[in-house]
Scaffold this motif. Structure first.
Motif, PDB file in Angstrom:
ATOM      1  N   GLU A   1       0.839  -1.202   0.000  1.00  0.00           N
ATOM      2  CA  GLU A   1       0.000   0.000   0.000  1.00  0.00           C
ATOM      3  C   GLU A   1       0.875   1.255   0.000  1.00  0.00           C
ATOM      4  N   TYR A   2       1.941   1.233   0.812  1.00  0.00           N
ATOM      5  CA  TYR A   2       2.865   2.367   0.857  1.00  0.00           C
ATOM      6  C   TYR A   2       3.556   2.562  -0.491  1.00  0.00           C
ATOM      7  N   ILE A   3       3.859   1.452  -1.152  1.00  0.00           N
ATOM      8  CA  ILE A   3       4.510   1.533  -2.471  1.00  0.00           C
ATOM      9  C   ILE A   3       3.570   2.187  -3.474  1.00  0.00           C
ATOM     10  N   ARG A   4       2.300   1.784  -3.447  1.00  0.00           N
ATOM     11  CA  ARG A   4       1.311   2.377  -4.367  1.00  0.00           C
ATOM     12  C   ARG A   4       1.154   3.874  -4.105  1.00  0.00           C
ATOM     13  N   GLU A   5       1.253   4.265  -2.833  1.00  0.00           N
ATOM     14  CA  GLU A   5       1.094   5.671  -2.475  1.00  0.00           C
ATOM     15  C   GLU A   5       2.368   6.489  -2.737  1.00  0.00           C
ATOM     16  N   GLY A   6       3.461   5.796  -3.069  1.00  0.00           N
ATOM     17  CA  GLY A   6       4.706   6.500  -3.329  1.00  0.00           C
ATOM     18  C   GLY A   6       5.521   6.809  -2.082  1.00  0.00           C
ATOM     19  N   ARG A   7       5.116   6.270  -0.936  1.00  0.00           N
ATOM     20  CA  ARG A   7       5.862   6.528   0.300  1.00  0.00           C
ATOM     21  C   ARG A   7       7.079   5.629   0.412  1.00  0.00           C
ATOM     22  N   VAL A   8       7.075   4.533  -0.315  1.00  0.00           N
ATOM     23  CA  VAL A   8       8.243   3.674  -0.459  1.00  0.00           C
ATOM     24  C   VAL A   8       8.534   3.601  -1.952  1.00  0.00           C
ATOM     25  N   GLY A   9       9.798   3.865  -2.334  1.00  0.00           N
ATOM     26  CA  GLY A   9      10.103   3.945  -3.763  1.00  0.00           C
ATOM     27  C   GLY A   9      11.388   3.236  -4.147  1.00  0.00           C
ATOM     28  N   GLU A  10      11.839   3.516  -5.375  1.00  0.00           N
ATOM     29  CA  GLU A  10      12.977   2.819  -5.963  1.00  0.00           C
ATOM     30  C   GLU A  10      14.276   3.059  -5.190  1.00  0.00           C
ATOM     31  N   GLY A  11      14.380   4.157  -4.476  1.00  0.00           N
ATOM     32  CA  GLY A  11      15.618   4.438  -3.755  1.00  0.00           C
ATOM     33  C   GLY A  11      15.718   3.751  -2.402  1.00  0.00           C
ATOM     34  N   ASP A  12      14.652   3.054  -1.987  1.00  0.00           N
ATOM     35  CA  ASP A  12      14.641   2.389  -0.683  1.00  0.00           C
ATOM     36  C   ASP A  12      15.081   0.924  -0.818  1.00  0.00           C
ATOM     37  N   PHE A  13      15.489   0.350   0.326  1.00  0.00           N
ATOM     38  CA  PHE A  13      15.860  -1.062   0.365  1.00  0.00           C
ATOM     39  C   PHE A  13      14.900  -1.782   1.318  1.00  0.00           C
ATOM     40  N   LEU A  14      14.609  -3.050   1.008  1.00  0.00           N
ATOM     41  CA  LEU A  14      13.631  -3.826   1.774  1.00  0.00           C
ATOM     42  C   LEU A  14      14.265  -5.116   2.278  1.00  0.00           C
ATOM     43  N   TRP A  15      13.749  -5.613   3.421  1.00  0.00           N
ATOM     44  CA  TRP A  15      14.294  -6.828   4.028  1.00  0.00           C
ATOM     45  C   TRP A  15      13.246  -7.467   4.924  1.00  0.00           C
ATOM     46  N   TYR A  16      13.271  -8.810   4.990  1.00  0.00           N
ATOM     47  CA  TYR A  16      12.491  -9.516   6.003  1.00  0.00           C
ATOM     48  C   TYR A  16      13.364 -10.637   6.550  1.00  0.00           C
ATOM     49  N   PRO A  17      13.158 -11.098   7.797  1.00  0.00           N
ATOM     50  CA  PRO A  17      13.970 -12.161   8.383  1.00  0.00           C
ATOM     51  C   PRO A  17      13.972 -13.388   7.479  1.00  0.00           C
ATOM     52  N   GLY A  18      15.144 -13.807   7.070  1.00  0.00           N
ATOM     53  CA  GLY A  18      15.269 -14.920   6.139  1.00  0.00           C
ATOM     54  C   GLY A  18      16.077 -14.535   4.913  1.00  0.00           C
ATOM     55  N   LEU A  19      16.122 -13.226   4.608  1.00  0.00           N
ATOM     56  CA  LEU A  19      16.954 -12.741   3.506  1.00  0.00           C
ATOM     57  C   LEU A  19      18.377 -12.488   4.006  1.00  0.00           C
ATOM     58  N   ASP A  20      19.363 -12.813   3.176  1.00  0.00           N
ATOM     59  CA  ASP A  20      20.753 -12.579   3.565  1.00  0.00           C
ATOM     60  C   ASP A  20      21.108 -11.097   3.540  1.00  0.00           C
ATOM     61  N   ASN A  21      20.541 -10.365   2.577  1.00  0.00           N
ATOM     62  CA  ASN A  21      20.858  -8.951   2.426  1.00  0.00           C
ATOM     63  C   ASN A  21      19.591  -8.168   2.095  1.00  0.00           C
ATOM     64  N   TRP A  22      19.665  -6.874   2.240  1.00  0.00           N
ATOM     65  CA  TRP A  22      18.587  -6.007   1.801  1.00  0.00           C
ATOM     66  C   TRP A  22      18.476  -6.079   0.283  1.00  0.00           C
ATOM     67  N   VAL A  23      17.282  -5.886  -0.227  1.00  0.00           N
ATOM     68  CA  VAL A  23      17.049  -5.942  -1.670  1.00  0.00           C
ATOM     69  C   VAL A  23      16.402  -4.633  -2.122  1.00  0.00           C
ATOM     70  N   THR A  24      16.543  -4.335  -3.407  1.00  0.00           N
ATOM     71  CA  THR A  24      15.876  -3.173  -3.977  1.00  0.00           C
ATOM     72  C   THR A  24      14.391  -3.467  -4.126  1.00  0.00           C
TER      73      THR A  24
END
Length: 333
Positions: A298-321
């Motif tokens: 929802e935040y992505i659709r609203e533009g509050r999270v965008g291409e310049g941010d990095f995302l992660w959840y427990p289980g990923l080795d590194n942050w991802v675009t």
């Protein structure tokens, strides 16, 4: 608009130019003079609507390319022409078109000018061999002016290349220094400075069409991004050992420049549950979250999270675009 010489739609101009290029390809496979001349005449006929009229939507590069190509072809036709009057007419027309092409190229990107002008100069030099003294003087004048533009464009390319190389060298020094830094804050500062330097270098190399240098700069940028992901990945104890406060109030990620207090994460769920319920956002060294996947989208659709941010959840080795996260979501569907 002049009804006797109407403007030509841009798409039609592009189509005609591409048709001419296809004829040039056939020309390169044809050595017999008897077969070359009709092909050369077809190319001129195809390009004339583009060079004789203005495009409805200006495209300086297309205009420069079409003028240069038609001019070069007409100069070649002149060299095969036996009639002095027709030869002179072709030489003058071809010279004017080539001179226009050089002028239009010199007003564009210096990298393109430095790349394309030499073909025009070579055509002018060859044409002088069959020109009368009067025509030769005009052709020589265009050659001299074109050579000046080539030297100027080449000088620009070399200057910009040196500046880009200098920025890239500084970035590579910072890249080597990152691994020796213990303070996370210092690491972030150096990584972001390195990304800034490589970004400037990429812009410069793109401007002069230096593909080899551009590939090198993109490679260095990718290395910085990997180090940024490693630096941002939360330690396991930070997630698993957090106080049992649930997911907090699930506040919205801030728009760039807004102040935001990072909430404490909750207990670490299973990997699949984490993929649905425990996403974090990292921006400029600050971490926000956790958020459910639905809320994050929802935040992505609203533009509050965008291409310049990095995302992660427990289980990923590194942050991802954001692009990397979308691939994860597609694989999970």
């Amino acid at each position: 608009m002049n009804s006797s010489n109407p403007q030509i739609p841009l798409e039609e101009g592009k189509k005609l130019y591409n048709d001419a290029l296809n004829k040039v390809s056939s020309l390169e496979e044809t050595r017999e003079k008897e077969r070359r001349k009709p092909l050369l005449e077809e190319i001129v006929k195809t390009l004339t609507p583009v060079t004789a009229r203005k495009l409805e939507d200006p495209d300086p590069f297309l205009s420069a390319q079409a003028s240069s190509l038609q001019g070069i072809v007409e100069l070649e036709l002149a060299q095969e022409e036996k009639d002095p009057g027709k030869r002179s007419s072709l030489l003058r027309s071809g010279r004017a078109l080539v001179a226009r092409g050089i002028d239009e190229h010199s007003r564009g990107l210096p990298g393109k000018a430095a790349y394309y002008i030499p073909d025009n100069l070579a055509a002018l030099a060859q044409a002088m061999q069959v020109a009368s003294p009067e025509d030769k003087e005009e052709i020589l004048g265009s050659y001299v002016e074109g050579f000046k533009e080539f030297i100027y464009s080449t000088g620009q390319v070399l200057h910009i290349n040196r500046e880009g190389v200098s920025l890239l060298l500084k970035a590579e020094v910072l890249l080597d220094a990152v691994d020796n830094m213990k303070d996370p804050s210092d690491r972030f500062k150096v990584i972001y400075k390195g990304l800034e330097l490589t970004g400037e270098a990429i812009n410069l190399f793109s401007f002069i069409l230096d593909q080899e240098a551009l590939d090198k700069a993109l490679e260095v940028k990718e290395k910085f991004l990997r180090k940024l992901g490693q630096a941002r990945t939360p330690e396991k104890k930070e997630v698993d050992g957090a106080k049992e406060k649930g997911h907090g109030e699930d506040p919205e990620p801030p728009a760039p420049g807004e102040d935001f207090q990072e909430p404490l994460p909750g207990d670490s769920p299973s990997k699949e549950k984490a993929r649905q319920d425990t996403w974090y956002v990292s921006r400029s060294g600050e971490q926000f979250g956790p958020y459910t996947l639905d809320r994050l989208k929802e935040y992505i659709r609203e533009g509050r999270v965008g291409e310049g941010d990095f995302l992660w959840y427990p289980g990923l080795d590194n942050w991802v675009t954001l692009e990397g996260a979308r691939k994860i979501w597609q694989e999970g569907e």
